[in-house]
Design an enzyme around this catalytic site. Structure first.
Site, PDB file in Angstrom:
ATOM      1  N   GLY A   2      -1.190   5.890   4.786  1.00 29.57           N
ATOM      2  CA  GLY A   2      -2.081   5.878   5.302  1.00 29.57           C
ATOM      3  C   GLY A   2      -2.978   5.389   5.969  1.00 29.57           C
ATOM      4  O   GLY A   2      -3.798   4.374   7.790  1.00 29.57           O
ATOM      5  N   GLY A   3      -3.824   4.793   5.580  1.00 35.53           N
ATOM      6  CA  GLY A   3      -4.668   3.460   5.052  1.00 35.53           C
ATOM      7  C   GLY A   3      -4.138   2.428   5.894  1.00 35.53           C
ATOM      8  O   GLY A   3      -5.193   1.875   6.987  1.00 35.53           O
ATOM      9  N   SER A   4      -2.857   1.658   5.555  1.00 34.04           N
ATOM     10  CA  SER A   4      -2.719   0.565   6.924  1.00 34.04           C
ATOM     11  C   SER A   4      -2.008   1.487   8.552  1.00 34.04           C
ATOM     12  O   SER A   4      -2.600   0.451   8.987  1.00 34.04           O
ATOM     13  CB  SER A   4      -1.004   0.636   6.125  1.00 34.04           C
ATOM     14  OG  SER A   4      -0.855  -0.318   5.105  1.00 34.04           O
ATOM     15  N   PRO A  21      -1.915  12.121   2.397  1.00 26.35           N
ATOM     16  CA  PRO A  21      -2.943  12.079   1.491  1.00 26.35           C
ATOM     17  C   PRO A  21      -2.969  10.528   1.196  1.00 26.35           C
ATOM     18  O   PRO A  21      -1.961   9.144   1.337  1.00 26.35           O
ATOM     19  CB  PRO A  21      -2.364  12.814  -0.040  1.00 26.35           C
ATOM     20  CG  PRO A  21      -0.642  12.460   1.374  1.00 26.35           C
ATOM     21  CD  PRO A  21      -0.853  12.721   2.080  1.00 26.35           C
ATOM     22  N   ALA A  63      -0.326   7.808  -1.754  1.00 28.88           N
ATOM     23  CA  ALA A  63       1.454   8.258  -1.684  1.00 28.88           C
ATOM     24  C   ALA A  63       2.226   7.616  -1.351  1.00 28.88           C
ATOM     25  O   ALA A  63       3.149   8.012  -1.432  1.00 28.88           O
ATOM     26  CB  ALA A  63       0.631   9.726  -1.053  1.00 28.88           C
ATOM     27  N   GLY A  64       2.098   6.350  -0.475  1.00 29.53           N
ATOM     28  CA  GLY A  64       2.776   5.302  -0.647  1.00 29.53           C
ATOM     29  C   GLY A  64       3.680   6.033   1.060  1.00 29.53           C
ATOM     30  O   GLY A  64       4.742   5.772   1.544  1.00 29.53           O
ATOM     31  N   LEU A  65       2.468   6.792   1.823  1.00 25.96           N
ATOM     32  CA  LEU A  65       2.683   7.255   2.839  1.00 25.96           C
ATOM     33  C   LEU A  65       1.764   6.161   4.574  1.00 25.96           C
ATOM     34  O   LEU A  65       2.799   6.410   4.863  1.00 25.96           O
ATOM     35  CB  LEU A  65       2.033   8.272   3.446  1.00 25.96           C
ATOM     36  CG  LEU A  65       3.200   9.630   2.274  1.00 25.96           C
ATOM     37  CD1 LEU A  65       2.167  10.754   2.447  1.00 25.96           C
ATOM     38  CD2 LEU A  65       4.680  10.064   2.659  1.00 25.96           C
ATOM     39  N   ASP A  97       1.741  -3.611   4.909  1.00 24.70           N
ATOM     40  CA  ASP A  97       2.076  -2.536   5.558  1.00 24.70           C
ATOM     41  C   ASP A  97       1.531  -2.284   7.257  1.00 24.70           C
ATOM     42  O   ASP A  97       2.460  -1.878   7.807  1.00 24.70           O
ATOM     43  CB  ASP A  97       1.808  -1.322   4.994  1.00 24.70           C
ATOM     44  CG  ASP A  97       3.021  -0.672   3.853  1.00 24.70           C
ATOM     45  OD1 ASP A  97       3.693  -1.834   3.587  1.00 24.70           O
ATOM     46  OD2 ASP A  97       3.250   0.035   3.407  1.00 24.70           O
ATOM     47  N   LYS A 110       4.197   6.977   7.620  1.00 26.95           N
ATOM     48  CA  LYS A 110       5.190   6.632   7.609  1.00 26.95           C
ATOM     49  C   LYS A 110       6.343   7.116   5.942  1.00 26.95           C
ATOM     50  O   LYS A 110       5.482   6.824   4.764  1.00 26.95           O
ATOM     51  CB  LYS A 110       6.208   5.139   7.400  1.00 26.95           C
ATOM     52  CG  LYS A 110       4.555   4.124   6.423  1.00 26.95           C
ATOM     53  CD  LYS A 110       5.842   3.825   4.988  1.00 26.95           C
ATOM     54  CE  LYS A 110       4.671   2.846   4.454  1.00 26.95           C
ATOM     55  NZ  LYS A 110       5.407   3.648   2.615  1.00 26.95           N
TER      56      LYS A 110
HETATM   57  O1  C5P Z   1      -0.678  -6.635   1.319  1.00 23.74           O
HETATM   58  P1  C5P Z   1      -1.510  -5.122   0.115  1.00 23.74           P
HETATM   59  O2  C5P Z   1      -3.098  -5.258  -0.128  1.00 23.74           O
HETATM   60  O3  C5P Z   1      -0.644  -3.556   1.272  1.00 23.74           O
HETATM   61  O4  C5P Z   1      -0.393  -5.299  -1.343  1.00 23.74           O
HETATM   62  C1  C5P Z   1      -1.052  -4.645  -2.172  1.00 23.74           C
HETATM   63  C2  C5P Z   1      -0.041  -6.022  -3.918  1.00 23.74           C
HETATM   64  O5  C5P Z   1       0.993  -4.817  -3.571  1.00 23.74           O
HETATM   65  C3  C5P Z   1      -0.148  -6.768  -3.340  1.00 23.74           C
HETATM   66  O6  C5P Z   1      -1.540  -7.152  -4.298  1.00 23.74           O
HETATM   67  C4  C5P Z   1       1.056  -6.917  -4.679  1.00 23.74           C
HETATM   68  O7  C5P Z   1       0.235  -6.526  -6.239  1.00 23.74           O
HETATM   69  C5  C5P Z   1       1.476  -5.902  -4.749  1.00 23.74           C
HETATM   70  N1  C5P Z   1       2.767  -6.136  -3.112  1.00 23.74           N
HETATM   71  C6  C5P Z   1       3.956  -6.824  -3.667  1.00 23.74           C
HETATM   72  N2  C5P Z   1       4.897  -7.193  -2.990  1.00 23.74           N
HETATM   73  C7  C5P Z   1       4.811  -6.911  -1.088  1.00 23.74           C
HETATM   74  C8  C5P Z   1       2.874  -5.735  -0.680  1.00 23.74           C
HETATM   75  C9  C5P Z   1       2.406  -5.809  -1.960  1.00 23.74           C
HETATM   76  O8  C5P Z   1       3.849  -7.658  -4.634  1.00 23.74           O
HETATM   77  N3  C5P Z   1       5.914  -7.000  -0.416  1.00 23.74           N
END
Ligand code: C5P
Length: 288
Positions: A96-98, A89, A92-94, A131, A8
């Site tokens: 992938g894992g999610s 990758p 990357a903010g893409l 995500d 994404k």
């Molecule tokens: O939900 P996830 O485990 O992917 O989030 C990883 C980290 O990103 C969280 O521990 C938090 O530090 C940050 N985060 C956040 N606000 C969000 C999503 C993620 O602060 N809406």
């Protein structure tokens, strides 16, 4: 069973504020791409996970965590051999894992004939990461809350995207920690569109890719650029290579560019291979 897990980009990402639980309330127009990981699922007694990239192996991988979470909901315990072919990758903010996690939840729900309803899958997905729920939905959607509250968006805009990722990734918590968002007293979600969100939805629904390019927005880009100033010249290079507009995807470190057509996108990706170790070009997915 072979399933694909798409990447994404965030066409917009607006941070509303910091919630009492420490997460950030956000509103984001998310768009899935034709770039994807592939997951092969076969019968097995236990949960067995393989991947050519040894760094991704282990119980912590979201593929394994998703499988174990779904298994805990099954009346009779079944196993599966899961093989992940990674193309998206990491760091990357893409997404992938999610996306891998959401795809495994949905696929095993069928493979094991668990038949959990969609709402339950969405709740399980949210337990795995902010995500993850988006990837159980249509290719374009608005994410709200901490990312788990999804409203699908219908549109017919064909978009060509160039992705470019520097060698070093960015950690999501580190990027969020650099934000100075206002403190919120509640985690409740507002369903009234932010002006940034509304501009993007209007552009998509008007089938206007130029307006999409003009409406890109990411509140995490400032913090990411502060952590990784090397992204500044890289963004310039993508604009020189023919992208109409360039933005950081999610918390980075990949940048994406919007291109007017496939040929420009392919040409730009080729052109950028001197500046970036990883590039990709292709269309995004259109909701059906
Ligand atoms: O939900 P996830 O485990 O992917 O989030 C990883 C980290 O990103 C969280 O521990 C938090 O530090 C940050 N985060 C956040 N606000 C969000 C999503 C993620 O602060 N809406």
């Amino acid at each position: 069973m072979i399933v694909t897990a798409p990447a994404k980009i965030n066409l917009t990402l607006s941070i509303i504020g910091k919630r009492p639980d420490g997460y950030h309330a956000l509103e984001s127009v998310m768009q899935q791409l034709s770039l994807s990981d592939t997951i092969t699922i076969e019968e097995a007694d236990d949960i067995d996970f393989t991947c050519a990239d040894a760094g991704l192996l282990g119980e912590n991988n979201l593929v394994v965590r998703a499988a174990r979470l779904l298994q805990s909901q099954c009346p009779t315990k079944r196993g599966a051999r899961l093989h992940l072919e990674k193309h998206i990758p990491i760091q990357a903010g893409l997404g992938g894992g999610s996306s891998d996690a959401a795809t495994v939840l949905a696929a095993l729900n069928e493979f094991w004939e668990v038949r959990l309803p969609f709402d339950t899958l969405m709740q399980l997905a949210a337990q795995l990461g902010s995500d993850v729920p988006f990837f159980l939905n249509a290719p374009t959607g608005i994410a709200r809350g901490r990312g788990e509250d999804i409203t699908p968006i219908m549109h017919r805009t064909v978009g060509y995207v160039v992705l470019a990722k520097p060698a070093i990734g960015l950690s999501t918590p580190q990027v969020y920690a650099k934000l100075h968002a206002p403190t919120l007293s509640t985690s409740k979600v507002s369903h009234r569109n932010h002006p940034v969100t509304q501009a993007m939805i209007s552009a998509l629904q008007a089938n206007n890719l130029e307006a999409v390019a003009r409406s890109l927005h990411n509140d995490l880009e400032g913090p990411a650029l502060a952590i990784m100033p090397a992204l500044f010249p890289l963004r310039e290079r993508m604009l020189e290579a023919g992208c109409q507009a360039v933005l950081l995807s999610g918390s980075g470190s990949a940048l994406f560019g919007i291109c007017p057509d496939e040929a420009t996108a392919q040409h730009a990706a080729l052109d950028l291979t001197n500046d970036f170790p990883w590039t990709w070009a292709g269309p995004w997915l259109i909701p059906r």
